[in-house]
Design a protein around this motif. Structure first.
Motif, short mmCIF file in Angstrom:
data_model
loop_
_atom_site.label_atom_id
_atom_site.label_comp_id
_atom_site.label_asym_id
_atom_site.label_seq_id
_atom_site.Cartn_x
_atom_site.Cartn_y
_atom_site.Cartn_z
N ILE A 88 49.95 6.40 -15.42
CA ILE A 88 50.28 5.79 -16.73
C ILE A 88 51.55 4.95 -16.62
O ILE A 88 51.62 3.85 -17.16
N PHE A 89 52.55 5.46 -15.90
CA PHE A 89 53.78 4.67 -15.71
C PHE A 89 53.46 3.34 -15.00
O PHE A 89 54.01 2.30 -15.34
N GLN A 90 52.59 3.43 -14.03
CA GLN A 90 52.20 2.20 -13.32
C GLN A 90 51.51 1.23 -14.28
O GLN A 90 51.80 0.04 -14.27
N ARG A 91 50.60 1.80 -15.11
CA ARG A 91 49.84 0.94 -16.02
C ARG A 91 50.77 0.23 -17.00
O ARG A 91 50.51 -0.90 -17.39
N LEU A 92 51.85 0.91 -17.40
CA LEU A 92 52.77 0.32 -18.36
C LEU A 92 53.87 -0.49 -17.68
O LEU A 92 54.72 -1.07 -18.35
N GLY A 93 53.88 -0.49 -16.37
CA GLY A 93 54.91 -1.21 -15.65
C GLY A 93 56.28 -0.57 -15.78
O GLY A 93 57.31 -1.25 -15.79
N LEU A 94 56.29 0.76 -15.88
CA LEU A 94 57.57 1.47 -16.05
C LEU A 94 58.13 1.89 -14.70
O LEU A 94 57.39 2.02 -13.72
N SER A 95 59.40 2.18 -14.71
CA SER A 95 60.11 2.47 -13.47
C SER A 95 59.73 3.83 -12.90
O SER A 95 59.77 4.86 -13.57
N ALA A 96 59.39 3.83 -11.61
CA ALA A 96 59.05 5.08 -10.94
C ALA A 96 60.28 5.97 -10.80
O ALA A 96 60.17 7.19 -10.77
N SER A 97 61.46 5.36 -10.73
CA SER A 97 62.66 6.21 -10.61
C SER A 97 62.95 6.91 -11.94
O SER A 97 63.43 8.03 -11.95
N ASP A 98 62.61 6.25 -13.08
CA ASP A 98 62.72 6.95 -14.37
C ASP A 98 61.79 8.16 -14.39
O ASP A 98 62.17 9.24 -14.83
N LEU A 99 60.58 7.94 -13.92
CA LEU A 99 59.61 9.04 -13.91
C LEU A 99 60.12 10.18 -13.03
O LEU A 99 60.02 11.35 -13.37
N TYR A 100 60.71 9.80 -11.91
CA TYR A 100 61.26 10.81 -11.01
C TYR A 100 62.33 11.64 -11.72
O TYR A 100 62.35 12.87 -11.64
N LEU A 101 63.20 10.95 -12.46
CA LEU A 101 64.27 11.66 -13.18
C LEU A 101 63.68 12.57 -14.26
O LEU A 101 64.13 13.70 -14.45
N ILE A 102 62.67 12.06 -14.96
CA ILE A 102 62.05 12.84 -16.04
C ILE A 102 61.38 14.09 -15.46
O ILE A 102 61.46 15.18 -16.03
N ALA A 103 60.76 13.93 -14.31
CA ALA A 103 60.04 15.04 -13.69
C ALA A 103 60.99 16.16 -13.26
O ALA A 103 60.57 17.31 -13.09
N GLN A 104 62.28 15.83 -13.09
CA GLN A 104 63.24 16.85 -12.70
C GLN A 104 63.58 17.80 -13.84
O GLN A 104 64.11 18.88 -13.62
N LEU A 105 63.29 17.37 -15.08
CA LEU A 105 63.65 18.20 -16.24
C LEU A 105 62.57 19.26 -16.47
O LEU A 105 61.38 18.95 -16.55
N GLU A 106 63.02 20.49 -16.56
CA GLU A 106 62.06 21.60 -16.68
C GLU A 106 61.21 21.49 -17.94
O GLU A 106 60.04 21.82 -17.94
N ALA A 107 61.85 20.99 -19.02
CA ALA A 107 61.13 20.93 -20.30
C ALA A 107 59.97 19.94 -20.27
O ALA A 107 59.14 19.94 -21.17
N THR A 108 59.90 19.11 -19.22
CA THR A 108 58.82 18.11 -19.19
C THR A 108 57.56 18.64 -18.50
O THR A 108 56.63 17.88 -18.25
N ASN A 109 57.52 19.92 -18.20
CA ASN A 109 56.34 20.49 -17.55
C ASN A 109 55.02 20.17 -18.25
O ASN A 109 54.01 19.98 -17.57
N PRO A 110 54.98 20.13 -19.60
CA PRO A 110 53.69 19.80 -20.24
C PRO A 110 53.12 18.47 -19.76
O PRO A 110 51.90 18.28 -19.79
N LEU A 111 53.97 17.56 -19.28
CA LEU A 111 53.47 16.26 -18.80
C LEU A 111 52.63 16.40 -17.54
O LEU A 111 51.95 15.47 -17.14
N ARG A 112 52.69 17.56 -16.90
CA ARG A 112 51.92 17.77 -15.67
C ARG A 112 50.47 18.13 -15.95
O ARG A 112 49.67 18.19 -15.02
N THR A 113 50.16 18.42 -17.20
CA THR A 113 48.78 18.84 -17.50
C THR A 113 48.20 17.98 -18.61
O THR A 113 47.72 18.49 -19.62
N LEU A 114 48.25 16.68 -18.44
CA LEU A 114 47.66 15.77 -19.42
C LEU A 114 46.15 16.01 -19.51
O LEU A 114 45.50 16.27 -18.51
N GLN A 115 45.65 15.91 -20.73
CA GLN A 115 44.21 16.06 -20.95
C GLN A 115 43.65 14.74 -21.48
O GLN A 115 44.27 14.12 -22.35
#
Ligand SMILES: [Zn+2]
Length: 435
Positions: A88-115
């Motif tokens: 999705i980040f790729q599709r929107l042309g968003l920064s992969a390093s932003d995604l990397y930073l977001i993924a480090q936050l524990e509270a973002t775990n729900p993003l790992r199980t998109l439906q």
């Protein structure tokens, strides 16, 4: 998802390499897929008041310096099969390093199980940088990720659902299920209603045409759309002229208007009514002799494999097989009660084992001396066979003192709703009298 997880487990220097490569790939790949994303651009009013991305703390400043207000672009993304955050980040042309930073936050775990079908809302700066991200991942929970001076922060957001009270009523003509569904009740609510009265009424065998019910229940709404069914608050069931009423207490259990627990030592039936093909058995033919005759137990006809429940808590005193009973289980309960379950296709408990009320002890079958599959159920008190449906069973526990006073105060308005419904029904009958 797999890609993202694998990405997280790489050593740090490796991650950086991947990161740089990803950014380069994205610069090339992001633009053509842009039209696949529903885009809403709000130039003058970047944040509508109702927007889930509103930052409460940002508003006073926005009001103070209206001209200096930054403009944002809001993009809503519907998750497709095979999507993950990286895609999705790729599709929107968003920064992969932003995604990397977001993924480090524990509270973002729900993003790992998109439906597939779920929606994410992105707020981007005019320059295309991620400002915030909003993801409602369940009916009552959302996740909000925002960019702050010190980096990204993620926090869960509790979604408020509207609760609305409804009243349903019905009269049984051919089946309880049919009448309840016609009254607008969901499958879960029908099962709940049967469970509330399951200690008093044998829903598999005792129902008669003309029986009726009324229910006050909650439904949950989001934006005027019904999204879930809530609790039954109060209910009445009239079975063969006997009136049963129950009200939900704040302890989560149901009680009679007098404060006696609906839950009792024994369920009226060891088979859930939903498995019984017909709710009405006016003439009970004995499965072997084919004659209507009284016998030591009650026969429940249902498909082979139907789960059979322990009518009450106790211990298994016999579990075995013989040519008459087929597979059988006997349970001994407190107070010199024994229940017996015969002709099972399978036993799921062993002799000596303790069982809870409602626990599956075997599956319905046609083993032993039978002409067709059924459960033969016996209720024995002090060595004498009794009809569990007419027997006075051990008393239920009762609320007392302050608990009872609290319950009564809370139950009164609920019971009034059942009664006012009666008034409406009477009124309705009168109005329609000539039709
Ligand atoms: Zn029988």
């Amino acid at each position: 998802m797999i890609i993202w997880n694998a990405f997280n487990s790489l050593p740090t220097w490796h991650r950086k390499m991947v990161l740089i490569l990803s950014i380069m790939v994205m610069m090339l790949a992001a633009w053509p897929s842009e039209q696949a994303v529903a885009t809403r651009v709000n130039d003058d009013e970047p944040l509508a008041d109702a927007s889930p991305l509103d930052d409460g703390e940002a508003q006073p400043q926005a009001l103070a310096q209206k001209s200096a207000k930054p403009s944002y672009v809001t993009k809503q993304v519907k998750v497709r099969a095979g999507d993950n955050m990286q895609v999705i980040f790729q599709r929107l042309g968003l920064s992969a390093s932003d995604l990397y930073l977001i993924a480090q936050l524990e509270a973002t775990n729900p993003l790992r199980t998109l439906q597939p079908g779920q929606e994410l809302t992105f707020k981007l700066t005019k320059g295309g940088d991620l400002q915030s991200l909003y993801y409602p991942h369940s009916l009552e929970q959302a996740l909000k990720v925002s960019r702050k001076a010190e980096g990204f922060i993620a926090k869960p957001v509790k979604l408020e659902l509207d609760t609305r009270e409804q009243v349903a009523k019905g009269e049984i003509r051919s089946s309880f299920w049919g009448a309840a569904a016609e009254a607008g009740m969901t499958e879960d609510q029908i099962m709940d209603l049967a469970a509330i009265f399951g200690w008093d009424i044998d829903f598999a065998q005792d129902l008669q045409p003309g029986d009726s019910f009324r229910v006050v229940y909650q439904d949950k709404y989001q934006d005027d759309e019904r999204v879930a069914s809530g609790d039954i608050l109060a209910a009445e069931f009239i079975n063969q002229g006997a009136i049963y009423r129950a009200v939900l207490n704040e302890d989560g259990n149901y009680y009679t208007p007098e404060g006696k627990a609906m839950r009792k030592s024994f369920l009226r039936a060891p088979v859930n009514f939903k498995y019984i093909s017909s709710n009405f058995n006016p003439r009970r033919l004995h499965p072997v002799t084919g004659k209507v005759r009284p016998h030591n137990g009650i026969d429940y006809v249902a498909p082979v494999g139907t789960p059979i429940m322990a009518a009450g808590g106790g211990s298994v005193v016999a579990a075995g097989y013989n040519q008459f009973n087929g597979n059988y289980v006997f349970i001994k309960h407190a107070g010199n009660f024994v229940t017996k379950y015969l002709h099972l296709s399978k036993r799921t408990v062993n002799k000596g084992q303790r069982v809870k009320q409602g626990q599956t002890i075997g599956l319905l079958g046609g083993t032993g001396r039978v002409t067709g599959p059924h459960l033969h159920y016996e209720f024995v008190v002090g060595g004498v066979h009794k009809n569990p449906r007419t027997l006075n069973l051990p008393q239920a526990e009762t609320l007392s003192g302050r608990e009872l006073a609290n319950f009564r105060a809370q139950a009164m308005p609920q019971l009034a709703k059942l009664d006012s419904n009666e008034l409406q029904l009477a009124q309705h009958k009168q109005d329609g009298g000539n039709i």
